[in-house]
Design a protein around this motif. Structure first.
Motif, mmCIF file in Angstrom:
data_model
loop_
_atom_site.group_PDB
_atom_site.id
_atom_site.type_symbol
_atom_site.label_atom_id
_atom_site.label_comp_id
_atom_site.label_asym_id
_atom_site.label_seq_id
_atom_site.Cartn_x
_atom_site.Cartn_y
_atom_site.Cartn_z
ATOM 1 N N PHE A 1 44.032 55.998 -9.579
ATOM 2 C CA PHE A 1 42.796 55.368 -10.022
ATOM 3 C C PHE A 1 43.024 53.960 -10.561
ATOM 4 O O PHE A 1 42.096 53.158 -10.628
ATOM 5 C CB PHE A 1 42.140 56.246 -11.093
ATOM 6 C CG PHE A 1 40.757 55.817 -11.489
ATOM 7 C CD1 PHE A 1 39.734 55.772 -10.562
ATOM 8 C CD2 PHE A 1 40.483 55.450 -12.807
ATOM 9 C CE1 PHE A 1 38.457 55.380 -10.929
ATOM 10 C CE2 PHE A 1 39.212 55.062 -13.179
ATOM 11 C CZ PHE A 1 38.189 55.018 -12.241
ATOM 12 N N THR A 2 44.271 53.635 -10.956
ATOM 13 C CA THR A 2 44.537 52.332 -11.563
ATOM 14 C C THR A 2 44.291 51.179 -10.593
ATOM 15 O O THR A 2 43.853 50.102 -11.003
ATOM 16 C CB THR A 2 45.973 52.245 -12.107
ATOM 17 O OG1 THR A 2 46.905 52.480 -11.042
ATOM 18 C CG2 THR A 2 46.205 53.256 -13.204
ATOM 19 N N ALA A 3 44.581 51.382 -9.306
ATOM 20 C CA ALA A 3 44.337 50.313 -8.327
ATOM 21 C C ALA A 3 42.842 50.014 -8.237
ATOM 22 O O ALA A 3 42.445 48.857 -8.060
ATOM 23 C CB ALA A 3 44.882 50.708 -6.963
ATOM 24 N N ILE A 4 42.019 51.041 -8.354
ATOM 25 C CA ILE A 4 40.571 50.855 -8.323
ATOM 26 C C ILE A 4 40.111 50.093 -9.557
ATOM 27 O O ILE A 4 39.293 49.165 -9.470
ATOM 28 C CB ILE A 4 39.868 52.226 -8.225
ATOM 29 C CG1 ILE A 4 40.247 52.883 -6.904
ATOM 30 C CG2 ILE A 4 38.361 52.092 -8.358
ATOM 31 C CD1 ILE A 4 39.943 54.346 -6.833
ATOM 32 N N LEU A 5 40.666 50.465 -10.719
ATOM 33 C CA LEU A 5 40.330 49.740 -11.944
ATOM 34 C C LEU A 5 40.712 48.267 -11.832
ATOM 35 O O LEU A 5 39.997 47.389 -12.310
ATOM 36 C CB LEU A 5 41.045 50.370 -13.138
ATOM 37 C CG LEU A 5 40.509 51.729 -13.610
ATOM 38 C CD1 LEU A 5 41.422 52.318 -14.682
ATOM 39 C CD2 LEU A 5 39.092 51.591 -14.145
ATOM 40 N N GLY A 6 41.861 48.004 -11.183
ATOM 41 C CA GLY A 6 42.305 46.627 -11.013
ATOM 42 C C GLY A 6 41.334 45.794 -10.205
ATOM 43 O O GLY A 6 41.224 44.582 -10.409
ATOM 44 N N LEU A 7 40.593 46.439 -9.298
ATOM 45 C CA LEU A 7 39.597 45.731 -8.497
ATOM 46 C C LEU A 7 38.256 45.618 -9.217
ATOM 47 O O LEU A 7 37.462 44.727 -8.932
ATOM 48 C CB LEU A 7 39.406 46.444 -7.152
ATOM 49 C CG LEU A 7 40.611 46.408 -6.211
ATOM 50 C CD1 LEU A 7 40.342 47.244 -4.973
ATOM 51 C CD2 LEU A 7 40.950 44.975 -5.810
ATOM 52 N N LEU A 8 38.003 46.542 -10.142
ATOM 53 C CA LEU A 8 36.742 46.506 -10.887
ATOM 54 C C LEU A 8 36.764 45.473 -12.004
ATOM 55 O O LEU A 8 35.714 45.012 -12.456
ATOM 56 C CB LEU A 8 36.445 47.890 -11.477
ATOM 57 C CG LEU A 8 36.124 49.013 -10.475
ATOM 58 C CD1 LEU A 8 36.023 50.342 -11.206
ATOM 59 C CD2 LEU A 8 34.834 48.714 -9.719
ATOM 60 N N ILE A 9 37.967 45.115 -12.477
ATOM 61 C CA ILE A 9 38.114 44.166 -13.595
ATOM 62 C C ILE A 9 38.237 42.751 -13.033
ATOM 63 O O ILE A 9 38.971 42.512 -12.079
ATOM 64 C CB ILE A 9 39.334 44.542 -14.450
ATOM 65 C CG1 ILE A 9 39.128 45.942 -15.054
ATOM 66 C CG2 ILE A 9 39.556 43.513 -15.550
ATOM 67 C CD1 ILE A 9 40.369 46.525 -15.691
ATOM 68 N N SER A 10 37.527 41.806 -13.655
ATOM 69 C CA SER A 10 37.396 40.466 -13.064
ATOM 70 C C SER A 10 38.555 39.526 -13.364
ATOM 71 O O SER A 10 38.770 38.564 -12.626
ATOM 72 C CB SER A 10 36.082 39.818 -13.544
ATOM 73 O OG SER A 10 36.106 39.613 -14.950
ATOM 74 N N VAL A 11 39.320 39.741 -14.434
ATOM 75 C CA VAL A 11 40.369 38.778 -14.804
ATOM 76 C C VAL A 11 41.528 38.835 -13.811
ATOM 77 O O VAL A 11 41.728 39.854 -13.139
ATOM 78 C CB VAL A 11 40.898 39.042 -16.235
ATOM 79 C CG1 VAL A 11 39.818 38.792 -17.273
ATOM 80 C CG2 VAL A 11 41.455 40.448 -16.358
ATOM 81 N N PRO A 12 42.324 37.757 -13.679
ATOM 82 C CA PRO A 12 43.479 37.753 -12.780
ATOM 83 C C PRO A 12 44.463 38.876 -13.096
ATOM 84 O O PRO A 12 44.511 39.386 -14.228
ATOM 85 C CB PRO A 12 44.108 36.374 -13.014
ATOM 86 C CG PRO A 12 42.989 35.528 -13.518
ATOM 87 C CD PRO A 12 42.122 36.442 -14.325
#
Length: 302
Positions: A21-32
């Protein structure tokens, strides 16, 4: 090393689902990506520090071991930066597939760290994972940069998994995780400073949007504090290779979750899915082989 129970196996798979699920969270969060690692590790280190103080579970760590744990944290920071970067350069599915090479890296690196014989079955299964990766690479050549970033991230994951398998025999999981998250925060902050100095990031892009904070909190406290500490505890029962081989299921779980969240944006070619099936076969073969070794009272991994 104690033998793992069915509950231990189910717990490990639940952690892998969280990591997927962490990869999905990484795409949902806007910061670099690198900035995201800074926030993730800061919250995780502070959260763990508070828990250790309140519960009075902070234990003394030898100065030499403290430095090793902090250095391992820097490796973790770089691993996460590449992981989130790969998801954004390619997509979540390709990033997770590249992470499945962890078992191959572990089979090659673990004998160097723990001074044990290289097991043929580990190399064979690792090569099977590589065959699956080749199938993915062949049909997703336009996402090669992201895939290579994920493969290098997997190598770094293999390194810190092997290191943790040694430290877990001497220190509690939460203590190990606290020092490593502290080192990861320091390392990611240093990397971010270099990015800013060379103009690769701008200060205006570093502050999260209001909606980002919930996802960052989940990433820090659920996917890091809980999942990471629990995985370190499980290393008392599993070898580093067994952990990393099970983590190869991360793309299977993560791809399914990505499809639920992003739909057609994560739809891949038939070759991609065939490659993930090959990886899944490698994951399922290892426990069967280990069970046979148990029946023969042969324990090549200690």
């Amino acid at each position: 090393m104690n033998r793992p129970t069915l509950t231990d196996y189910l717990h490990l798979h639940f952690l892998v689902l969280i990591w997927g699920f962490t990869a999905i969270l990484g795409l949902l969060i806007s910061v670099p990506a690198l900035t995201l690692v800074v926030y993730r590790t800061l919250l995780a280190a502070v959260g763990l520090g508070v828990l250790l103080v309140v519960q009075r579970k902070m234990v003394p760590v030898a100065p030499a071991d403290r430095l090793k744990l902090l250095a391992t944290g820097v490796v973790i920071a770089l691993h996460w930066a590449l992981f989130f970067g790969a998801a954004r350069v390619a997509n979540a599915s390709v990033c997770l597939a590249g992470m499945a090479t962890g078992s191959l890296w572990t089979s090659l690196l673990e004998p160097l760290f723990v001074r044990r014989r290289l097991q043929l079955i580990e190399v064979v299964l690792g090569m099977l994972v590589m065959a699956g990766l080749y199938m993915i690479f062949r049909f997703e050549i336009d996402r090669a940069a992201g895939l290579l970033m994920a493969v290098f991230s997997a190598m770094l994951a293999a390194v810190f998994t092997i290191v943790n398998s040694q430290f877990t025999r001497r220190y509690p999981p939460m203590t190990i995780t606290f020092y490593e998250m502290s080192g990861a925060f320091g390392g990611s902050l240093l990397f971010l400073g270099l990015y800013l100095a060379f103009g690769l990031e701008t200060p205006s892009s570093l502050w999260p949007q209001p909606t980002d904070w919930l996802w960052i909190a989940i990433l820090a406290f659920v996917c890091t504090v809980y999942a990471y500490s629990a995985s370190v505890w499980l290393m008392r029962k599993f070898s580093a290779f067994a952990v990393n081989l099970t983590v190869n299921l991360e793309p299977v779980y993560g791809i399914a979750l990505a499809w639920l969240f992003f739909g057609d944006r994560e739809r891949m070619t038939t070759g991609f899915y065939a490659g993930t099936v090959v990886i899944l076969v490698a994951v399922l073969v290892y426990p069967v082989w280990q069970r046979k070794m148990d029946k023969k009272n042969v324990y090549p991994i200690q």
